[in-house]
Design a protein around this motif. Structure first.
Motif, PDB file in Angstrom:
ATOM      1  N   UNK A 295     -60.856 -31.935  33.426  1.00 32.94           N
ATOM      2  CA  UNK A 295     -59.999 -31.973  32.224  1.00 32.94           C
ATOM      3  C   UNK A 295     -58.688 -31.375  32.241  1.00 32.94           C
ATOM      4  N   UNK A 296     -58.637 -30.022  32.881  1.00 31.72           N
ATOM      5  CA  UNK A 296     -57.578 -29.170  32.890  1.00 31.72           C
ATOM      6  C   UNK A 296     -56.256 -29.873  33.663  1.00 31.72           C
ATOM      7  N   UNK A 297     -56.707 -30.719  34.533  1.00 30.01           N
ATOM      8  CA  UNK A 297     -55.645 -31.244  35.298  1.00 30.01           C
ATOM      9  C   UNK A 297     -54.847 -32.459  34.596  1.00 30.01           C
ATOM     10  N   UNK A 298     -55.863 -33.251  33.698  1.00 24.56           N
ATOM     11  CA  UNK A 298     -55.290 -34.281  32.837  1.00 24.56           C
ATOM     12  C   UNK A 298     -54.449 -33.569  31.862  1.00 24.56           C
ATOM     13  N   UNK A 299     -54.678 -32.536  31.350  1.00 25.92           N
ATOM     14  CA  UNK A 299     -54.251 -31.741  30.196  1.00 25.92           C
ATOM     15  C   UNK A 299     -52.960 -31.079  30.562  1.00 25.92           C
ATOM     16  N   UNK A 300     -52.811 -30.567  31.673  1.00 26.41           N
ATOM     17  CA  UNK A 300     -51.646 -29.722  32.277  1.00 26.41           C
ATOM     18  C   UNK A 300     -50.742 -30.873  32.514  1.00 26.41           C
ATOM     19  N   UNK A 301     -51.016 -32.111  33.070  1.00 26.65           N
ATOM     20  CA  UNK A 301     -49.985 -33.216  33.587  1.00 26.65           C
ATOM     21  C   UNK A 301     -49.480 -33.759  32.244  1.00 26.65           C
ATOM     22  N   UNK A 302     -50.266 -34.150  31.188  1.00 31.10           N
ATOM     23  CA  UNK A 302     -49.926 -34.558  29.948  1.00 31.10           C
ATOM     24  C   UNK A 302     -48.899 -33.539  29.335  1.00 31.10           C
ATOM     25  N   UNK A 303     -49.128 -32.324  29.299  1.00 30.03           N
ATOM     26  CA  UNK A 303     -48.382 -31.510  28.833  1.00 30.03           C
ATOM     27  C   UNK A 303     -47.047 -31.128  29.661  1.00 30.03           C
ATOM     28  N   UNK A 304     -47.119 -31.878  30.539  1.00 33.28           N
ATOM     29  CA  UNK A 304     -45.415 -31.915  31.433  1.00 33.28           C
ATOM     30  C   UNK A 304     -45.572 -30.604  32.369  1.00 33.28           C
ATOM     31  N   UNK A 305     -46.765 -30.107  32.932  1.00 29.52           N
ATOM     32  CA  UNK A 305     -46.440 -28.686  33.777  1.00 29.52           C
ATOM     33  C   UNK A 305     -46.931 -29.223  35.162  1.00 29.52           C
ATOM     34  N   UNK A 306     -45.922 -28.533  36.155  1.00 28.92           N
ATOM     35  CA  UNK A 306     -46.465 -28.836  37.644  1.00 28.92           C
ATOM     36  C   UNK A 306     -47.628 -28.090  37.658  1.00 28.92           C
ATOM     37  N   UNK A 307     -48.588 -28.903  38.302  1.00 29.03           N
ATOM     38  CA  UNK A 307     -49.997 -28.557  38.359  1.00 29.03           C
ATOM     39  C   UNK A 307     -50.273 -28.444  39.859  1.00 29.03           C
ATOM     40  N   UNK A 308     -51.113 -27.408  40.166  1.00 26.68           N
ATOM     41  CA  UNK A 308     -51.569 -27.236  41.829  1.00 26.68           C
ATOM     42  C   UNK A 308     -53.061 -27.081  41.765  1.00 26.68           C
ATOM     43  N   UNK A 309     -53.693 -27.873  42.398  1.00 24.94           N
ATOM     44  CA  UNK A 309     -54.960 -28.063  42.372  1.00 24.94           C
ATOM     45  C   UNK A 309     -55.713 -28.383  43.811  1.00 24.94           C
ATOM     46  N   UNK A 310     -57.000 -28.459  44.282  1.00 24.09           N
ATOM     47  CA  UNK A 310     -57.459 -28.683  45.341  1.00 24.09           C
ATOM     48  C   UNK A 310     -57.060 -30.195  45.671  1.00 24.09           C
ATOM     49  N   UNK A 311     -57.193 -30.518  47.236  1.00 25.99           N
ATOM     50  CA  UNK A 311     -57.175 -31.658  47.571  1.00 25.99           C
ATOM     51  C   UNK A 311     -58.498 -32.147  47.650  1.00 25.99           C
ATOM     52  N   UNK A 312     -58.786 -33.526  47.482  1.00 25.40           N
ATOM     53  CA  UNK A 312     -60.078 -34.385  47.422  1.00 25.40           C
ATOM     54  C   UNK A 312     -59.818 -35.839  47.425  1.00 25.40           C
ATOM     55  N   UNK A 313     -60.665 -36.423  47.665  1.00 20.96           N
ATOM     56  CA  UNK A 313     -60.927 -37.811  47.649  1.00 20.96           C
ATOM     57  C   UNK A 313     -60.249 -38.533  46.246  1.00 20.96           C
ATOM     58  N   UNK A 314     -60.742 -37.674  45.402  1.00 19.16           N
ATOM     59  CA  UNK A 314     -60.183 -38.345  43.737  1.00 19.16           C
ATOM     60  C   UNK A 314     -58.728 -38.114  43.519  1.00 19.16           C
ATOM     61  N   UNK A 315     -57.976 -37.221  44.090  1.00 11.62           N
ATOM     62  CA  UNK A 315     -56.903 -37.071  43.575  1.00 11.62           C
ATOM     63  C   UNK A 315     -55.777 -37.065  44.773  1.00 11.62           C
TER      64      UNK A 315
END
Length: 387
Positions: A295-315
């Motif tokens: 959720x937090x990745x969706x919310x951060x991107x929608x809010x217009x903030x650069x987002x760092x998260x783990x690599x993985x098949x889904x992303x």
């Protein structure tokens, strides 16, 4: 079921689900399906106990009284299902499906079920609340297969999760459809970006499940402090692994970190995002963590903030450092610290990230609606089979 209309003519929304801000997916899916349907009826407990709480894996036994009240209320309203060609059961759907089956309502109707936070991998593999090879784990998997196997269409949030569910449901006629998580776009609008300060402001929020890998965020912050990189890390939230993180910080305090140890409301969270330069996602190393986009990745991107998260098949296929979705290896504080430092350097240059673009292209309510239409229309979805 070939004799049913492509889109629901009379839709029933059934179950003891919650639609508050922690379960925005339920709200979004219900709204879109209602929009696609000719008529909608709601069959919900008269006094709800806030859903079945499968996400915690512990409340099922402590809330037996509430579950029984929910079940009785739903049972007493089963006559409302007459004349409905489609029933949608939001997350957490498992007990509600069992009730539908007992009442004979899984036949002659199209049953659509949301399996968000797929039960077995969440409780057993990620949160480790039940030993992996135990009898309870096998019973949980059997219960999941029994309930979801009654559905015509099961919704799940990523292609990787969909592949796993198809394996669990092999031999049934259930169709599995990938539908992005979904957030309330009337709330999660883009927030003007803050001018870069001398000290970069980092933000993490969450419910402290193992998937989040908060310990790796704290370790990365220690590395940045030791290297003299000026950051302010703000953490908001509480949950399963919070006590161990708290104990670690008591043993060795971190001057650059502030922690508001509670679950906050959406307005407070939006205010924190407005002040942040960079949002941190999830960094756990489980298979579950690699298979989801939190959720937090969706919310951060929608809010217009650069987002760092783990690599993985889904992303991985969506990551683009130019637009502001940055990935790094999981459970690797050094790699995370490096990604933070590099992102800070970009923000201090003339970089103009566009994280909202990633959200609009891959996760928006428009994408969800298009995916739902494809899942319900056999002409658009070759996987759909008659039952």
């Amino acid at each position: 079921m070939s004799d049913l209309p492509v889109m629901p003519q009379r839709l029933a929304i059934f179950g003891a689900y919650s639609d508050h801000d922690l379960y925005q997916r339920n709200r979004i899916l219900v709204n879109i399906l209602e929009e696609l349907s000719g008529e909608t009826v709601y069959v919900r407990p008269e006094t709800r106990s806030a859903g079945h709480g499968f996400s915690s894996g512990k409340t099922i036994f402590s809330r037996v009284g509430g579950l029984l009240r929910d079940a009785w209320s739903l049972w007493s309203q089963r006559s409302l299902l007459r004349g409905c060609d489609t029933v949608f059961v939001p997350y957490p759907a498992y007990l509600d499906i069992a009730l539908l089956w007992i009442s004979g309502q899984t036949r002659r109707k199209r049953l659509i079920v949301d399996a968000f936070l797929e039960l077995h991998s969440t409780v057993v593999e990620d949160r480790k609340l039940i030993p992996h090879k135990s009898l309870r784990a096998r019973m949980l998997l059997a219960f999941q297969r029994f309930t979801l196997g009654k559905a015509d269409v099961v919704l799940i949030d990523t292609a990787e999760q969909a592949t796993l569910l198809r394996q669990y449901l092999a031999g049934t006629d259930t169709q599995v459809a990938e539908i992005p998580v979904g957030i309330d776009e009337s709330i999660w609008t883009e927030i003007p970006r803050q001018a870069m300060a001398e000290r970069a402001r980092l933000l993490f929020w969450g419910t402290f499940i193992p998937l989040h890998g908060v310990e790796h965020i704290v370790a990365a912050a220690r590395l940045l402090e030791s290297q003299g990189v000026d950051v302010d890390l703000r953490i908001i939230g509480d949950g399963q692994v919070a006590p161990s993180i708290w104990a670690d910080l008591e043993r060795a305090p971190l001057n650059t970190l502030s922690w508001e140890r509670r679950i906050v409301d959406t307005d407070t969270l939006r205010g924190a995002i407005a002040e942040a330069h960079i949002v941190l996602g999830a960094f756990g190393d489980s298979l579950k963590a690699a298979s989801v986009v939190p959720y937090k990745v969706h919310q951060a991107l929608a809010s217009g903030r650069p987002t760092i998260t783990r690599s993985g098949a889904a992303i991985n296929a969506l990551a683009d450092e130019h637009t502001g979705l940055i990935v790094c290896p999981p459970a690797d504080p050094a790699a995370l610290a490096g990604a933070i430092e590099e992102t800070i350097a970009r923000l201090k240059s003339d970089w103009s990230p566009a994280p909202r673009t990633v959200y609009e292209q891959h996760f928006s309510n428009r994408v969800i609606k298009e995916s739902l239409i494809a899942a319900l229309d056999p002409r658009l979805n070759p996987e759909c089979t008659d039952r």
